[in-house]
Design a protein around this motif. Structure first.
Motif, short mmCIF file in Angstrom:
data_model
loop_
_atom_site.label_atom_id
_atom_site.label_comp_id
_atom_site.label_asym_id
_atom_site.label_seq_id
_atom_site.Cartn_x
_atom_site.Cartn_y
_atom_site.Cartn_z
N SER A 293 0.75 -1.47 -0.15
CA SER A 293 -0.16 0.20 0.15
C SER A 293 0.82 1.44 0.04
O SER A 293 1.67 1.43 0.51
CB SER A 293 -0.74 0.37 1.47
OG SER A 293 -0.43 0.94 2.42
N ASN A 294 0.30 2.13 -0.85
CA ASN A 294 1.04 3.81 -0.44
C ASN A 294 0.60 4.59 -0.77
O ASN A 294 -0.89 4.75 -1.00
CB ASN A 294 1.64 3.43 -2.53
CG ASN A 294 2.33 4.88 -1.91
OD1 ASN A 294 3.36 5.05 -2.11
ND2 ASN A 294 1.82 6.10 -3.45
N THR A 295 1.11 5.50 0.87
CA THR A 295 -0.07 7.01 0.72
C THR A 295 0.90 7.81 0.67
O THR A 295 2.13 7.97 0.72
CB THR A 295 -0.49 6.59 2.39
OG1 THR A 295 -1.12 5.77 2.63
CG2 THR A 295 -0.95 7.78 2.98
N ASP A 296 0.39 9.12 -0.22
CA ASP A 296 1.14 9.95 -0.52
C ASP A 296 -0.32 11.31 0.23
O ASP A 296 -1.17 11.44 -0.13
CB ASP A 296 0.90 10.72 -1.69
CG ASP A 296 2.17 9.70 -2.21
OD1 ASP A 296 3.19 10.23 -1.51
OD2 ASP A 296 1.98 9.36 -3.19
N ALA A 297 0.31 12.01 1.82
CA ALA A 297 -0.54 12.74 1.68
C ALA A 297 0.33 14.43 1.92
O ALA A 297 1.25 13.99 1.95
CB ALA A 297 -0.69 12.11 3.40
#
Lengths: 519, 1139
Positions: free
Chosen positions: B466-470
């Motif tokens: 999973s990848n999160t860009d915030a």
């Protein structure tokens, strides 16, 4: 069979896991810290004394001034602010006394460390004198012993008793010092020079003795006699003997953040101080005071104006609002008032040296002792002039170069000594001596403050600040000056019984209560 | 919701209420606690006597069950449709009774072994025969090939359905070859098959991983039937905590579980989720529960990094390294009994997480999830907008005036005339009311995760990424994380299985926001005058000539916000690996042996600069001002454990025993170099620093443990569980380093034991009780004095000193928590109403106090074992299902927690200890006889009548007083779920109450003239409502700014204390299960959901701030509000696919 085998194996594994845990002790020993060190290292750490003395002492003796209330107030408004008032207490107990008590405990019975032991005792006596002079009764006999003796709530000792013991410690320690004994060249003040340590101890004893002038002249005389006894090594006899922290570009001056830090634009030089220097054409003024054109923008203050004639001191008793009504109000430059500030290229350098006990002070104390007849050698005038000269020739103080020679010439000194108010006059000797002591304590304001309370010089005007502390206020029984600082609120909140006892003994923990030698 | 969840699990088993589909709920049909009794081996009485009139069918079935011993499996929905029945039979066979009962009902039954399966009677033969109607037949078998009876077969989107007969055979008519058949049976994975061109469809069903009975994962990962548990352990619905919007999924626990208090901290997207279970068990700063993932502890301590003159930056916690999509189940063990097997680590409860595996995925299973969130800053400010920038009633007359007064709104009345401002330009003198939205931006968060899984009889795998860009709402601040999770299972032999779980995460924090003063953006934005538009400085924050910061106020510590955002750069990168390897050997059918090695390890690289030219920097002797610091942290924990488990039944008695041991080896180290002043401008490296300050620290400890548990059961309604754990600590004196933690708990199923006496409307009654002792750890090296050398010499003189300011104590013990708990669970009215309550009293004794001691002792504090404190309270959950129709259900869950605490004892003779203080005003203390977390500060000086004394018109500082506790007494939530066909709407309202806060913001706003409270006295001065020392009323006017500035100088706190209670509409989620739309594609499942977080503040009592805007992770700062970034309302959209 296989099942049995597995069970046996797992039991063996268990025994292996839980049977022998000898490594627990090893695990719980910090591998990157030492369980003991050479106490000399601790002595050096204790020699770095850096306490904030501008907010109270500097402001009370009217050499430093800021007009603001709120976060920076204290002595400038005669109000009681815990943060600045408890600074010395927390810093000295938490650093110097913690380590000095530990050193004394480590070496006290070690015949091979008698010099180190004596040095620790002298430094410890000095620190406790700083504390008593500021607060009165303080923890002494039980101080710094939380780990060594499990005393987590130290009792407060009677200040007079502490002073007695300080005097005893200084005398004994000096007498034990012996150049043929252990070499303590790792210490920082004198590189282990025993004769200089003797002079340091004796000069402190002189200082202690002179504190008694108001209350017990005989005692003063006897202590001064011991301190100046040439057979015991004598007191400081030149600027070489000064106790000074030689700050540098890596080890910055720990006590002058207010001149160079984020509040640098609000601190000014007090009006009485500028006036005293200016009125007497003091050659030191140009190295002390400066007017900066660029405040407050950024870190570049601009080229300072150090012309003595242009310097103007900041008056006391005003706020940043009503100061516009003050005589000679110079206006503002941005948020900064156009009053003189401490010269950031000389005494206000980030790496300026920090003088603790000096030859100049010692000579001036001798002048007074001679004037009072405590000693019989020398003349008052000679001591007085030596004191002034000593201050003017201190290294580093007047230059933009770290450790630089004083630029003040013999000629400037001679001219100064002939100023009508400066030339020694026996009839106003005490006034002159102690005014010079006030100047010689520039940046060592705790000593200026003690001497101001003891001698009454210089004769400063009370602030009469609206809303000032009622114990200080003339209207409610004070004399307009803060006579001591109050104990940290933390002591009140957790060492309550002991603090209460001390407060009762002294007549209250407030800023109007006087230290025993100030009565 | 969680309440319903609990009920549903009891009813249907873990599998069923996958809330994506209402159909599934309705179709899967069974009741569990009855099924589970099928192991009982008593004989079936064949004859039944029954005489009841107008009773529900459920009652009749219960009665038959009691008399005959048969279990019933049925569709609760179908039964609820049945009208009341009357039965009058004597000594009849079961078949006779059932025929009698069902004669007018659309129900049929089959009997197999001891089970009676009831289902809707097959539809009447369809009269109108469609041309293309197809009859499909087939056999349903389990994975061993045994025919399965009673499997439900339905045609998606129609009312048509049937069940299999005793040979597993079925026959059903479908309308066309696009029809989808759904095969479901309790305890098995539901299977959907497209008819296509086939007319014979044979299906084998695989058992679902969950068992039919509600199973709770208890300490050490041991699964136990919910009914047998004598303490409160709550399974959390993983769908609900996996709503998008929060980067840290721990925040989604907020308001969902009784007894659990969650604070989403205002420290930006990469921040910590502060979770406290049953209050705060110690005076220390970190009372976070233990997180156990797949049986291995995960260090959840918040990571922080220092900032000069400011709060630390919050760099997140352990939960952050978990991808919620990987979570199969999550259990909250609230009390000491539940957590007792974790011994010294159990004082704050445990959150047990089990991750998904690829088991029972015959083909290649692909799951994909994608979500987008937009976070909008919430503006709670409501300042005075009558008087603008300026000081002492004067507006700025020049640029330098403006730059000196930028932090004050004590100017003149607004008149719209041009004035000089901080950007060096002239602007009209008018209010600017939109500082929050003008400066902060919309935060974004894009998260994608994909998982591949496969499993057969030999083993399985599951791999997810999973990848999160915030992005934060502060400019130039963002957060990125990637998480890889791998789960492998393999059956080496019939008896030997192995399992590997590994999780690797990388997260990067860039310029996380923080509170305090210097470089704190929120502080500067909040304190700037009410006529400044923060955007004015955007292109003028840097002096074009010197390259230095352009100051905007005379308090140089309040850094220009754009300078902080674009010049002051902080970076943190954390690489974390945790996981374990398990070997399990089944020695006999009743005995297994398991060995496990678990590792949790992270590396954290942190760097931050102090930019050259920052106005507050001290000028330099050489080079340039500024600095840089670089920090490398390592944490490692290795756990090796073994477990032997046995279970056996002897008649009515069952025994389940486990014995195990654990060896923990934990270490952390830190290598840091910070440099001040630089040789070369704008090069931020340690090499370029003039004053270098290197430091290395290390700490390590080991704990060995042996533990065991014994569970006894009688007739499946009486259960007793005892555990004991002994820990040996390396951190303690070897003479006394061994501590034993016992626990005992029991549960009693009243409804089973006295089932014949139970009225029909009572479905389930359970009583439970427990007692346990658990512990808390001590820090390494706290028993000895250490010395440390200074990094630099002083002019060649080396120096060193006693390390630290804590006086060592060689006699420390771990603290102990002793907890008693009693509870009950009720399910009534055919599951329409359920209730679960727990009462607990938790006493912490031998509390390790980091006690402040007088500095005159040489140390500022020491650690001692003297404190005692108590938390007690009630946790309750009430679930109501007001509507339960085929196509529409409404479930309402109400959870409520009441927790009160009391400090019972501190060190001898010590009534109070200070544990923390805020940046500006107020401090936190613990006081004997008061609740934990006393908020204290200075009051005005008052006379005996309580009137405020003024001197020359100005108030004075009085005594320090306690204003209340910062810890809420009441916490609760109302969770509503509406399901209509494929739609689900979830709405949560929650509240906290009974606590206070001291607001730094408020105090700052008051002293700087922004606050409405600072309006009186602007013209002619403030005549404060006080008395002179002689008692006469004050008549002296004090100029307004001078007056309000006294709040700062005298640190008066009284005005800045607020009731911190609030009611908040937290969430609104709409989910649509689109599986039907795509039933003829290769996609198995699809759902979309939209979510709003922080929908509305329904009620709060604070001025200018959100009462939840707390940014400090430590419990030593509870209730001390300090200026932090605004809270946000977030809007999210997510899609879920399963192939």
């Amino acid at each position: 069979m296989k099942r049995k085998y597995i069970i046996i194996t797992s039991l063996l594994l268990l025994i292996n896991l839980y049977g022998c845990e000898k490594d627990f002790v090893e695990t719980n020993t910090n591998p990157v810290l030492a369980t003991s060190i050479d106490p000399v290292y601790q002595l050096v750490a204790s020699q770095i004394i850096g306490i904030d003395i501008v907010h109270y002492e500097g402001a009370i003796v009217q050499q430093a001034q800021n007009l603001l209330g709120g976060a920076e107030e204290g002595g400038n408004r005669n109000t009681n602010v815990d943060g600045f008032g408890s600074n010395t207490f927390n810093s000295l107990y938490g650093n110097q006394i913690q380590n000095l008590v530990d050193i004394v405990n480590t070496v006290k019975d070690d015949p091979g460390k008698t010099n180190l032991h004596s040095m620790a005792r002298i430094l410890k006596a000095y620190c406790f004198q700083l504390l008593v002079d500021r607060y009165g009764d303080v923890p002494y006999s039980e101080a710094g012993l939380a780990y060594l003796a499990g005393i987590t709530f130290p009792k407060y000792d009677d200040q007079e008793g502490i002073y007695e013991d300080i005097a005893k410690e200084l005398k004994e320690a000096v007498d034990v010092l012996d150049a043929s004994k252990d070499d303590v060249s790792g210490e920082m003040y004198f590189g282990g020079d025993i004769s200089k340590w003797k002079k340091f101890g004796n000069s402190l004893l002189l200082r202690v003795g002179m504190r008694y002038t108001k209350i017990d002249e005989n005692k003063a005389k006897s202590l001064v006699g011991i301190a100046t006894d040439p057979a015991r090594g004598g007191v400081m006899s030149s600027n070489e003997d000064n106790v000074v922290l030689k700050s540098n570009s890596i080890q910055l001056n720990p006590a002058n953040g207010f001149i160079t830090g984020s509040v640098r634009n609000i601190w000014h030089i007090g009006e009485p101080f500028i006036d005293f220097l200016k009125n007497n054409n003091d050659p030191r003024l140009q190295y002390i005071a400066a007017l900066y054109p660029n405040s407050p923008s950024g870190s570049d203050p601009g080229v300072p104006n150090t012309n003595p004639a242009d310097q103007i001191g900041c008056p006391y008793g005003y706020t940043d609002v009503n100061v516009v009504n003050a005589p000679k109000y110079p206006g503002k430059n941005g948020s900064t008032f156009k009053y003189s500030q401490f010269n950031r290229s000389t005494i206000g350098r980030i790496d300026a040296w920090l003088y603790y006990v000096t030859y100049a002070q010692t000579q001036l104390l001798l002048a007074e002792a001679r004037q009072r007849g405590y000693i019989t050698t020398g003349t008052v005038k000679d001591y007085y002039e030596a004191g002034i000269k000593g201050h003017m020739t201190q290294l580093d103080f007047w230059t933009s170069v770290s450790g630089g020679d004083s630029p003040i010439t013999q000629e400037e000194l001679d001219t100064y000594l002939q100023q009508p108010e400066i030339a020694f006059n026996p009839s106003s000797g005490l006034k002159q001596i102690n005014e010079q002591y006030w100047v010689a304590c520039l940046m060592i304001w705790h000593e200026a403050y003690a001497n101001f309370r003891r001698s009454g010089y210089p004769q400063l005007k009370p602030l009469n600040f609206p809303g000032e502390d009622p114990y200080v206020s003339i209207a409610t029984g004070g004399d307009g000056f803060i006579h001591r600082l109050t104990y940290p609120l933390k002591e009140w909140s957790i060492n309550t019984t002991n603090v209460q006892e001390a407060a009762d003994r002294m007549g209250g923990d407030n800023m109007g209560t006087r230290i025993f030698w100030d009565n | 919701m969680q309440m319903y969840e609990k009920f549903a699990r009891i009813r249907y088993g873990n599998k069923l209420p996958n809330l994506l589909s209402s159909q599934i709920i309705m179709r899967l049909s069974c009741i569990l606690f009855m099924v589970s009794m099928s192991v009982s081996a008593f004989a079936f009485a064949q004859r039944v006597t029954l005489n009841r009139r107008n009773v529900s069918l459920t009652t009749v079935i219960k009665e038959i069950k009691r008399q005959s011993g048969y279990n019933f499996l049925y569709d609760a929905g179908a039964l609820s449709l049945a009208p009341l029945v009357s039965v009058d039979v004597t000594n009849a066979s079961v078949e006779e009774v059932l025929n009698e009962c069902f004669k007018n009902l659309p129900l049929s039954y089959v009997i197999r072994n001891n089970n009676i399966i009831i289902s809707k009677r097959k539809s009447e033969p369809i009269k109108l025969i469609e041309k293309n109607q197809i009859t499909v037949t087939g056999t349903v078998t389990d994975k061993e090939g045994m025919p399965m009876l009673g499997v439900n077969i339905t045609v998606n989107g129609t009312d048509m359905g049937t069940i299999t007969d005793a040979d597993g055979k079925y026959s059903i008519n479908v309308l066309d070859n696009q029809a989808v058949l759904q095969f479901s049976f309790i305890g098995f994975e539901t299977k959907e098959v497209i008819v296509g061109s086939r007319t014979v469809i044979n299906v084998d069903l695989v058992e679902s991983a969950q068992q039919m009975d509600e199973v709770v994962v208890t300490a050490l990962g041991i699964k136990r039937a919910a009914k047998s548990i004598g303490y409160s352990a709550t399974s959390v619905n993983t769908d609900e905590i996996n709503t998008p919007g929060s980067v840290n999924f721990g925040n989604n626990l907020l308001g969902k579980v009784a007894g659990v208090n969650v604070n989403a901290l205002g420290s930006g997207v990469g921040g910590t989720s502060k979770i406290r279970i049953r209050g705060q068990s110690s005076f220390g700063g970190d009372n976070s529960p233990l997180i156990v993932v797949n049986g291995v502890p995960l260090n959840n301590a918040p990571t922080t990094a220092g900032n000069p003159n400011a709060q630390e930056s919050d760099l997140g916690d352990g939960l952050q390294s978990i991808n919620p999509d990987d979570i199969e189940s999550m259990t909250v063990l609230k009390g000491a009994s539940a957590a007792a097997l974790y011994g010294f680590r159990a004082k704050d409860g445990v959150i047990i997480i089990t991750t998904k595996t690829g088991a029972n995925t015959p083909g290649l299973g692909i799951e994909f999830r994608s979500s987008y969130t937009a976070a909008q800053p919430l503006d709670f400010t409501d300042f005075q907008y009558e008087y603008g920038q300026g000081e002492f009633g004067v507006r700025p007359a020049s640029v330098s005036d403006a730059r000196s007064t930028g932090g004050w709104s004590f100017g003149t009345k607004f008149d719209g005339q041009p004035i000089w401002s901080i950007d060096g330009k002239q602007h009209p003198y008018v209010p600017f009311k939109n500082r929050i939205n003008a400066f902060y931006r919309t935060g974004n968060n894009i998260t994608n995760s994909v998982a591949l899984s496969h499993g057969n009889e030999k083993g399985s795998y599951r791999l997810s990424v999973s990848n999160t860009d915030a992005t934060n709402i502060t400019p130039n601040s963002d957060y990125n994380k990637m998480i890889f999770d791998l789960s492998l299972n393999y059956k080496i032999t019939e008896k030997l299985t192995t399992q590997l779980n590994a999780n690797y995460s990388i997260d990067e924090n860039k310029n996380p926001p923080f509170g305090g003063q210097r470089f704190s953006i929120p502080n500067s934005i909040m304190t700037m005058a009410n006529s400044i538009d923060p955007r004015w400085m955007k292109d003028s924050y840097k002096d074009p000539e010197t390259g230095g910061e352009v100051p905007w106020t005379r308090f140089l510590d309040r850094t220009n916000w754009y300078w902080s955002a674009y010049e002051r750069l902080q970076k943190n990168k954390k690489n974390r690996l945790y996981g374990n390897i398990v070997l399990n050997y089944q020695l006999a059918s009743w005995l297994y042996l398991q060995g496990r090695v678990g590792l949790d390890r992270y590396f954290m690289d942190h760097e931050v600069n102090d930019p050259t030219g920052t106005a507050a920097n001290r000028p330099v002797a050489v080079g340039y001002d500024g600095g840089f610091s670089q920090n490398k942290n390592t944490f490692r924990e290795l756990n090796m454990d073994f477990l032997i488990g046995a279970n056996k039944t002897f008649g009515d008695f069952g025994i389940d025993a486990t014995f195990g041991g654990n060896r923990m080896d934990q270490s952390r180290d830190n290598l840091s170099v910070s440099v001040t002043n630089l040789y070369i401008r704008d090069l931020y490296t340690i090499g370029n620093g003039i004053i270098k300050n290197p430091n290395y620290s290390y700490s390590g400890k080991k704990v060995n443990s042996l533990y065991g548990s014994l569970n006894l059961s009688y007739k499946d309604y009486l259960f007793l569980n005892a555990t004991a754990r002994n820990d040996w600590f390396s951190t303690l004196n070897p003479q006394s380093n061994s501590y034993l933690y016992p626990s005992i708990s029991g549960s009693f199923l009243l409804s089973e034991a006295f089932s014949e006496l139970m009225p029909s409307w009572i479905d389930y009654v359970k009583l439970r009780g427990s007692y346990a002792e658990v512990g808390g750890d001590t820090d390494p090296y706290s028993d000895n004095l250490y010395y440390d050398m200074a990094a630099n010499t002083y002019n060649g003189y080396a120096y060193g000193s006693i390390s630290g300011s804590t006086s060592p104590n060689p006699n420390l013990r771990p603290l102990k928590v002793k907890e008693v708990e009693a509870g009950m669970e009720l399910i009534l009215l055919d599951g329409r109403l359920s209730f679960d309550a727990a009462f607990y009293r938790k006493n912490t004794v031998d509390e390790i106090l980091n006690v402040d001691i007088p500095n005159s002792s040489g140390y500022t504090n020491t650690t001692v074992n003297v404190g005692r404190l108590r938390n007690q309270g009630v946790e309750s959950l009430l679930t109501v299902v007001p509507v339960r129709k085929n196509s529409f259900t409404w479930e309402a869950g109400i959870n409520y927690t009441y927790n009160i605490s009391e400090v019972l004892k501190l060190a001898a003779g010590q009534p109070i200890i200070n544990v923390g203080s805020s940046t500006f005003v107020g401090r936190l203390a613990q006081e004997v006889g008061k609740p934990l977390g006393s908020l204290r500060g200075y009051d005005y000086l008052r006379n005996d009548e309580g009137k405020i004394i003024t001197i020359d018109g100005r108030f004075q500082r009085g005594d320090e007083m306690t204003f209340g506790s910062g810890i809420p007494k009441h916490i609760g939530g109302l969770l509503n779920t509406f399901t209509y066909k494929s739609f689900r709407v979830f709405a949560q309202v929650d509240f906290k109450a009974g606590h206070k806060l001291i607001s730094d913001t408020d105090w700052n706003m008051l002293r700087s003239g922004h606050h409405k409270k600072s309006l009186p006295g602007r013209e002619g001065g403030v005549i404060f409502d006080g008395v002179n020392p002689d008692g006469s009323p004050n008549t002296t006017a004090v100029e307004a700014e001078s007056f309000y500035t006294d709040y700062s100088g005298k640190r008066i706190t009284t005005e800045s204390v607020y009731n911190a209670s609030f009611i908040r509409w937290r969430t609104l989620t709409l989910t649509y299960d689109a599986s039907n739309l795509i039933s003829n594609t290769f996609i198995d499942r699809m759902s979309v959901s939209a979510n709003i977080n922080n929908v509305l503040m329904i009620k709060s009592y604070t001025d200018n701030i959100d009462p939840e805007a707390v940014s400090q992770v430590s419990d030593t700062q509870v209730g001390l509000e300090s200026i932090s970034i605004p809270t946000t309302r977030s809007y999210s959209l997510s899609v879920n696919f399963k192939f």
